[in-house]
Design an enzyme around this catalytic site. Structure first.
Site, PDB file in Angstrom:
ATOM      1  N   TYR A 142       0.821  -1.211   0.000  1.00  0.00           N
ATOM      2  CA  TYR A 142       0.000   0.000   0.000  1.00  0.00           C
ATOM      3  C   TYR A 142       0.859   1.266   0.000  1.00  0.00           C
ATOM      4  O   TYR A 142       0.406   2.316  -0.434  1.00  0.00           O
ATOM      5  CB  TYR A 142      -0.905   0.039   1.241  1.00  0.00           C
ATOM      6  CG  TYR A 142      -2.239  -0.638   1.061  1.00  0.00           C
ATOM      7  CD1 TYR A 142      -2.319  -1.971   0.703  1.00  0.00           C
ATOM      8  CD2 TYR A 142      -3.420   0.062   1.266  1.00  0.00           C
ATOM      9  CE1 TYR A 142      -3.542  -2.598   0.556  1.00  0.00           C
ATOM     10  CE2 TYR A 142      -4.651  -0.557   1.126  1.00  0.00           C
ATOM     11  CZ  TYR A 142      -4.705  -1.886   0.769  1.00  0.00           C
ATOM     12  OH  TYR A 142      -5.920  -2.493   0.631  1.00  0.00           O
ATOM     13  N   LYS A 192       3.347 -15.188   1.972  1.00  0.00           N
ATOM     14  CA  LYS A 192       3.704 -16.107   0.890  1.00  0.00           C
ATOM     15  C   LYS A 192       5.216 -16.237   0.855  1.00  0.00           C
ATOM     16  O   LYS A 192       5.896 -15.761  -0.054  1.00  0.00           O
ATOM     17  CB  LYS A 192       3.119 -15.632  -0.446  1.00  0.00           C
ATOM     18  CG  LYS A 192       1.641 -15.890  -0.441  1.00  0.00           C
ATOM     19  CD  LYS A 192       0.917 -16.313  -1.662  1.00  0.00           C
ATOM     20  CE  LYS A 192       1.620 -16.933  -2.792  1.00  0.00           C
ATOM     21  NZ  LYS A 192       1.174 -18.336  -3.021  1.00  0.00           N
ATOM     22  N   ASP A 225      -2.639 -17.965   0.453  1.00  0.00           N
ATOM     23  CA  ASP A 225      -3.652 -18.568  -0.434  1.00  0.00           C
ATOM     24  C   ASP A 225      -4.282 -19.788   0.233  1.00  0.00           C
ATOM     25  O   ASP A 225      -5.506 -19.969   0.205  1.00  0.00           O
ATOM     26  CB  ASP A 225      -3.054 -18.912  -1.810  1.00  0.00           C
ATOM     27  CG  ASP A 225      -1.819 -19.797  -1.730  1.00  0.00           C
ATOM     28  OD1 ASP A 225      -1.213 -19.892  -0.634  1.00  0.00           O
ATOM     29  OD2 ASP A 225      -1.437 -20.398  -2.761  1.00  0.00           O
ATOM     30  N   ASP A 249      -6.277  -7.192   3.777  1.00  0.00           N
ATOM     31  CA  ASP A 249      -7.432  -6.553   3.137  1.00  0.00           C
ATOM     32  C   ASP A 249      -8.349  -7.626   2.556  1.00  0.00           C
ATOM     33  O   ASP A 249      -9.558  -7.619   2.762  1.00  0.00           O
ATOM     34  CB  ASP A 249      -6.926  -5.613   2.029  1.00  0.00           C
ATOM     35  CG  ASP A 249      -8.058  -4.871   1.354  1.00  0.00           C
ATOM     36  OD1 ASP A 249      -8.979  -4.421   2.068  1.00  0.00           O
ATOM     37  OD2 ASP A 249      -8.027  -4.743   0.119  1.00  0.00           O
ATOM     38  N   ASP A 253     -12.061  -9.392   4.228  1.00  0.00           N
ATOM     39  CA  ASP A 253     -13.354  -9.385   3.527  1.00  0.00           C
ATOM     40  C   ASP A 253     -13.919 -10.797   3.446  1.00  0.00           C
ATOM     41  O   ASP A 253     -15.123 -11.015   3.602  1.00  0.00           O
ATOM     42  CB  ASP A 253     -13.212  -8.819   2.101  1.00  0.00           C
ATOM     43  CG  ASP A 253     -13.565  -7.337   2.035  1.00  0.00           C
ATOM     44  OD1 ASP A 253     -13.439  -6.651   3.077  1.00  0.00           O
ATOM     45  OD2 ASP A 253     -13.974  -6.865   0.953  1.00  0.00           O
TER      46      ASP A 253
HETATM   47  C1  IPM Z   1     -10.436  -1.500   3.857  1.00  0.00           C
HETATM   48  C2  IPM Z   1     -10.705  -0.827   2.532  1.00  0.00           C
HETATM   49  C3  IPM Z   1      -9.574   0.142   2.274  1.00  0.00           C
HETATM   50  C4  IPM Z   1      -8.298  -0.647   2.086  1.00  0.00           C
HETATM   51  C5  IPM Z   1      -9.821   1.132   1.135  1.00  0.00           C
HETATM   52  C6  IPM Z   1     -11.121   1.881   1.295  1.00  0.00           C
HETATM   53  C7  IPM Z   1      -8.672   2.090   0.990  1.00  0.00           C
HETATM   54  O1  IPM Z   1     -10.852  -1.772   1.538  1.00  0.00           O
HETATM   55  O2  IPM Z   1     -10.325  -0.790   4.858  1.00  0.00           O
HETATM   56  O3  IPM Z   1     -10.364  -2.724   3.883  1.00  0.00           O
HETATM   57  O4  IPM Z   1      -8.006  -1.127   0.968  1.00  0.00           O
HETATM   58  O5  IPM Z   1      -7.570  -0.795   3.060  1.00  0.00           O
HETATM   59 MG    MG Z   2     -10.897  -3.780   2.251  1.00  0.00          MG
END
Ligand code: IPM
Ligand code: MG
Length: 368
Positions: A142, A192, A225, A249, A253
């Protein structure tokens, strides 16, 4: 003791709507628990861009550095899709993370009993699920340099750099081990190391920190993975997952969706202690700005409310009050209260954002 200070950044989309309900909860703590907060509100993301031409004004950044904790709603929306990369709403959030040095991002993925049927996985795979992802938040791909889009001969090349120093890995690993000690004492570290040097270093440093300071915690390693696959196969094998910025990230999710309740999950981003001993901290729901439903009073405020519960626990040392708020949310869900995102195929009439907030307040009253 001075009154603890909060900077509230509602942001974009449903951010202001869900944050409105958090304001009710904050007021409740002031009125009913004698826990007043000194609250300031400001702009972030697209809202800040509209007002100032930047997704985070320097004055707002300075305020964020001064307060005891920041609460953020959400940033972004289709209106801002065509903006230059440097002023996109997300840049405001990334600047806060970077300049406050919030290196440890805590993302719990918890399956609420009342909602186990909402998962895309079988109920027995997810019911009772309670894992914590610790995502490194201020480094890695990032932020690594070089980055950019460059001309190379007759074509362009897009470059981002995965970069981790030993001290960056060390400090986030410690955060994960400390948390594990307060939970089920297990950490699984994901990288990884089979294809990335940064992954090899990550594994080495985590192993060293473990051996030196946390040998009582059970440590395992997994390629990220394979970790994604195991999260979907049998998520209950995990307690704390420790991972880098980009893998975190994605894995967070995945973990969030397992619980069937993306609209329910909070997060805390923590940095080093300030002079008053509190960590630098920003709390935000995991969900985004949900432009498709914003402005209609339909959003589920629970993730944002639970983010405030995390603030009570991690910034203000009020674990019992955090538990009170979490139990109030559970009681409301158990009573059948549902916002639109939580409606099953059997249908019914969903309640709005404000009604859900009021239901949580009523449950808090009942807890006294
Ligand atoms: C998260 C989001 C952020 C990230 C975005 C909005 C910059 O996806 O907080 O997970 O990628 O970290
Ligand atoms: Mg995210």
């Amino acid at each position: 003791m001075t009154t603890p200070s909060l900077l509230i950044l509602p942001g974009d989309g449903i951010g202001p709507e869900v944050m409105g309900e958090v304001r009710k909860i904050i007021d409740w703590y002031g009125a009913k628990r004698d826990m007043p907060f000194d609250v300031t509100e400001d702009l972030v993301g697209g809202a800040a861009y509209d007002a100032h031409g930047v997704p985070l004004h320097d004055d707002t950044m300075a305020k964020a550095q001064e307060v005891d904790a920041v609460l953020l709603g959400a940033v972004g929306g289709p209106k801002y899709d065509d903006l230059d990369f440097s002023v996109k709403p997300e840049r405001g959030l990334l600047r806060l993370r970077k300049e406050m040095d919030l290196f440890a991002n805590l993302r719990p993925a918890q399956c609420f009993d009342a909602l186990a049927d909402f998962s895309s996985l079988k109920k027995d795979v997810v019911s009772g699920l309670d894992i914590m992802i610790v995502r490194e938040l201020t480094s890695g791909v990032y932020f690594g340099e070089p980055r950019g889009i460059f001309q190379e001969g007759n074509e362009r090349v897009g470059i981002n750099t995965q970069r981790y120093t030993e001290s960056e890995i060390d400090r986030v690993a410690r955060a994960a081990f400390e948390l594990a000690r307060k939970r089920n004492n297990r950490v699984c570290s994901m990288e990884k190391a089979n294809v990335m040097e940064s992954g090899i270093l990550w594994r080495e440093v985590v192993t060293k920190v473990h051996a030196e300071s946390y040998a009582d915690v059970e440590l395992s390693h997994m390629y990220a993975d394979a970790g994604a696959m195991q999260l979907c196969r049998w998520p209950k094998q995990f307690d704390v997952i420790l991972t880098d910025n980009l893998f975190g990230d994605i894995l967070s999710d995945t973990a969030a969706m397992l619980t069937g309740s993306l609209g329910m999950l909070p997060s805390a981003s923590l940095g080093a202690p300030m002079e008053n001993g509190r960590p630098r901290a920003l709390y935000e729901p995991v969900h985004g700005s949900a432009p498709d439903i914003s402005g209609q009073g339909l959003a589920n405020p629970i993730a944002c409310i639970l983010s405030f519960a995390m603030a009570l626990r991690y910034s203000f040392d009020q674990g019992d009050e955090a538990t009170r708020l979490e139990q109030a949310v559970e009681a409301v869900l158990a009573s059948g209260a549902r916002t639109a995102d939580l409606m099953g195929p059997e249908g019914g009439t969903p309640m709005g954002t404000g009604a859900m907030g009021d239901a949580v307040i009523a449950a808090l009253d009942a807890s006294l």
